[in-house]
Scaffold this motif. Sequence first.
Motif, PDB file in Angstrom:
ATOM      1  N   VAL A 147       0.817  -1.216   0.000  1.00  0.00           N
ATOM      2  CA  VAL A 147       0.000   0.000   0.000  1.00  0.00           C
ATOM      3  C   VAL A 147       0.856   1.274   0.000  1.00  0.00           C
ATOM      4  O   VAL A 147       0.519   2.259  -0.662  1.00  0.00           O
ATOM      5  CB  VAL A 147      -0.969  -0.015   1.207  1.00  0.00           C
ATOM      6  CG1 VAL A 147      -0.211  -0.027   2.533  1.00  0.00           C
ATOM      7  CG2 VAL A 147      -1.915   1.176   1.142  1.00  0.00           C
ATOM      8  N   VAL A 148       1.984   1.269   0.706  1.00  0.00           N
ATOM      9  CA  VAL A 148       2.850   2.454   0.737  1.00  0.00           C
ATOM     10  C   VAL A 148       3.470   2.690  -0.637  1.00  0.00           C
ATOM     11  O   VAL A 148       3.557   3.833  -1.109  1.00  0.00           O
ATOM     12  CB  VAL A 148       3.938   2.305   1.815  1.00  0.00           C
ATOM     13  CG1 VAL A 148       4.976   3.417   1.699  1.00  0.00           C
ATOM     14  CG2 VAL A 148       3.307   2.329   3.201  1.00  0.00           C
ATOM     15  N   GLN A 149       3.899   1.620  -1.291  1.00  0.00           N
ATOM     16  CA  GLN A 149       4.442   1.755  -2.639  1.00  0.00           C
ATOM     17  C   GLN A 149       3.397   2.293  -3.600  1.00  0.00           C
ATOM     18  O   GLN A 149       3.671   3.174  -4.420  1.00  0.00           O
ATOM     19  CB  GLN A 149       4.959   0.394  -3.124  1.00  0.00           C
ATOM     20  CG  GLN A 149       6.206  -0.083  -2.408  1.00  0.00           C
ATOM     21  CD  GLN A 149       6.570  -1.506  -2.791  1.00  0.00           C
ATOM     22  OE1 GLN A 149       5.694  -2.361  -2.933  1.00  0.00           O
ATOM     23  NE2 GLN A 149       7.855  -1.777  -2.939  1.00  0.00           N
ATOM     24  N   SER A 200       2.750   5.930  -2.916  1.00  0.00           N
ATOM     25  CA  SER A 200       3.913   6.711  -3.326  1.00  0.00           C
ATOM     26  C   SER A 200       3.933   6.904  -4.836  1.00  0.00           C
ATOM     27  O   SER A 200       4.170   8.007  -5.333  1.00  0.00           O
ATOM     28  CB  SER A 200       5.200   6.031  -2.864  1.00  0.00           C
ATOM     29  OG  SER A 200       5.252   5.931  -1.461  1.00  0.00           O
ATOM     30  N   TYR A 201       3.684   5.830  -5.575  1.00  0.00           N
ATOM     31  CA  TYR A 201       3.671   5.922  -7.037  1.00  0.00           C
ATOM     32  C   TYR A 201       2.562   6.844  -7.522  1.00  0.00           C
ATOM     33  O   TYR A 201       2.747   7.630  -8.453  1.00  0.00           O
ATOM     34  CB  TYR A 201       3.507   4.526  -7.654  1.00  0.00           C
ATOM     35  CG  TYR A 201       4.701   3.623  -7.468  1.00  0.00           C
ATOM     36  CD1 TYR A 201       5.997   4.137  -7.481  1.00  0.00           C
ATOM     37  CD2 TYR A 201       4.554   2.256  -7.258  1.00  0.00           C
ATOM     38  CE1 TYR A 201       7.100   3.315  -7.301  1.00  0.00           C
ATOM     39  CE2 TYR A 201       5.657   1.431  -7.073  1.00  0.00           C
ATOM     40  CZ  TYR A 201       6.924   1.971  -7.099  1.00  0.00           C
ATOM     41  OH  TYR A 201       8.016   1.168  -6.921  1.00  0.00           O
ATOM     42  N   LEU A 202       1.394   6.754  -6.895  1.00  0.00           N
ATOM     43  CA  LEU A 202       0.285   7.644  -7.273  1.00  0.00           C
ATOM     44  C   LEU A 202       0.653   9.107  -7.016  1.00  0.00           C
ATOM     45  O   LEU A 202       0.342   9.983  -7.840  1.00  0.00           O
ATOM     46  CB  LEU A 202      -0.974   7.272  -6.489  1.00  0.00           C
ATOM     47  CG  LEU A 202      -1.686   5.985  -6.907  1.00  0.00           C
ATOM     48  CD1 LEU A 202      -2.810   5.657  -5.930  1.00  0.00           C
ATOM     49  CD2 LEU A 202      -2.237   6.111  -8.328  1.00  0.00           C
ATOM     50  N   ALA A 203       1.302   9.361  -5.873  1.00  0.00           N
ATOM     51  CA  ALA A 203       1.701  10.735  -5.550  1.00  0.00           C
ATOM     52  C   ALA A 203       2.729  11.260  -6.545  1.00  0.00           C
ATOM     53  O   ALA A 203       2.661  12.416  -6.971  1.00  0.00           O
ATOM     54  CB  ALA A 203       2.267  10.780  -4.129  1.00  0.00           C
ATOM     55  N   VAL A 204       3.668  10.403  -6.938  1.00  0.00           N
ATOM     56  CA  VAL A 204       4.697  10.820  -7.893  1.00  0.00           C
ATOM     57  C   VAL A 204       4.102  11.079  -9.268  1.00  0.00           C
ATOM     58  O   VAL A 204       4.362  12.112  -9.898  1.00  0.00           O
ATOM     59  CB  VAL A 204       5.815   9.757  -7.984  1.00  0.00           C
ATOM     60  CG1 VAL A 204       6.725  10.023  -9.179  1.00  0.00           C
ATOM     61  CG2 VAL A 204       6.638   9.747  -6.709  1.00  0.00           C
ATOM     62  N   VAL A 205       3.270  10.148  -9.751  1.00  0.00           N
ATOM     63  CA  VAL A 205       2.731  10.238 -11.107  1.00  0.00           C
ATOM     64  C   VAL A 205       1.691  11.338 -11.254  1.00  0.00           C
ATOM     65  O   VAL A 205       1.694  12.063 -12.258  1.00  0.00           O
ATOM     66  CB  VAL A 205       2.120   8.877 -11.527  1.00  0.00           C
ATOM     67  CG1 VAL A 205       1.403   9.001 -12.875  1.00  0.00           C
ATOM     68  CG2 VAL A 205       3.207   7.818 -11.610  1.00  0.00           C
TER      69      VAL A 205
END
Length: 236
Positions: free
Chosen positions: A147-149, A152-157
């Motif tokens: 879930v953290v990954q 994190s990916y959603l926040a970056v993208v």
Amino acid sequence: MHVYPTAQFRDGSVLTAPRHSALIRITHWITALSFFGLLLSGILILVAHPRLYWGETGAVGTESLIDLPIPFKFGYSGWGRYLHFLSAWVSVLTGLAYVGAGLFTGHFGKNILPARTDLGWQPIRRSLVDHLRLKRQNQEESKSYNVVQRLSYLAVVFVLFPLVIVTGFAMSPAITSVIPLIVNVFGGQQSARTVHFFVAVFLVLFLLVHILMICLAGFTSRVRAMITGRIAKAAL
């Protein structure tokens, strides 16, 4: 039932079912190269004037918001700006291709969006603790993102990359002369530059953690999966 072919390497690892599509792999490596170009050129631009301001204007002799502990290196930003501009457009076009394909194929829904049951405090806390302890995932856990990954990916993208792009546009007189709202929403070009700097710092921190997690999970196997598209596991 389709059976995927396998390949065995000298270290005894075997490639199994596909993990990453060709588009994901291509956009990943292009983004990695363009981000390296952005980072290198961004440092050159920054050392030419290592001060941050807020508002529309800022220069030597005016009050700064933050003085970075970096010596002035006038003249370093010349070719750095050209490289930054080129790398930025490569990154933008690659990102658009990735997001467009991800929405079209359902990649984000299947592989990136966390399940509702994982959005509670306990699952997030447990995942964070595992990361802070540098706990290695077992083979079953490594088949998908935790879930953290995913968050994190959603926040970056969808947050950090769009924000760093928009703040970059806000520093371009050619773009702001046509669309002044881009710079006005930040309160001026120098404000946009300051936001741009801190977003870039967060992206670099994400990159460092990303590389650390790859090393913990098995650097060779993870990089191989991003090249071949297939998961490698030890042969029995």
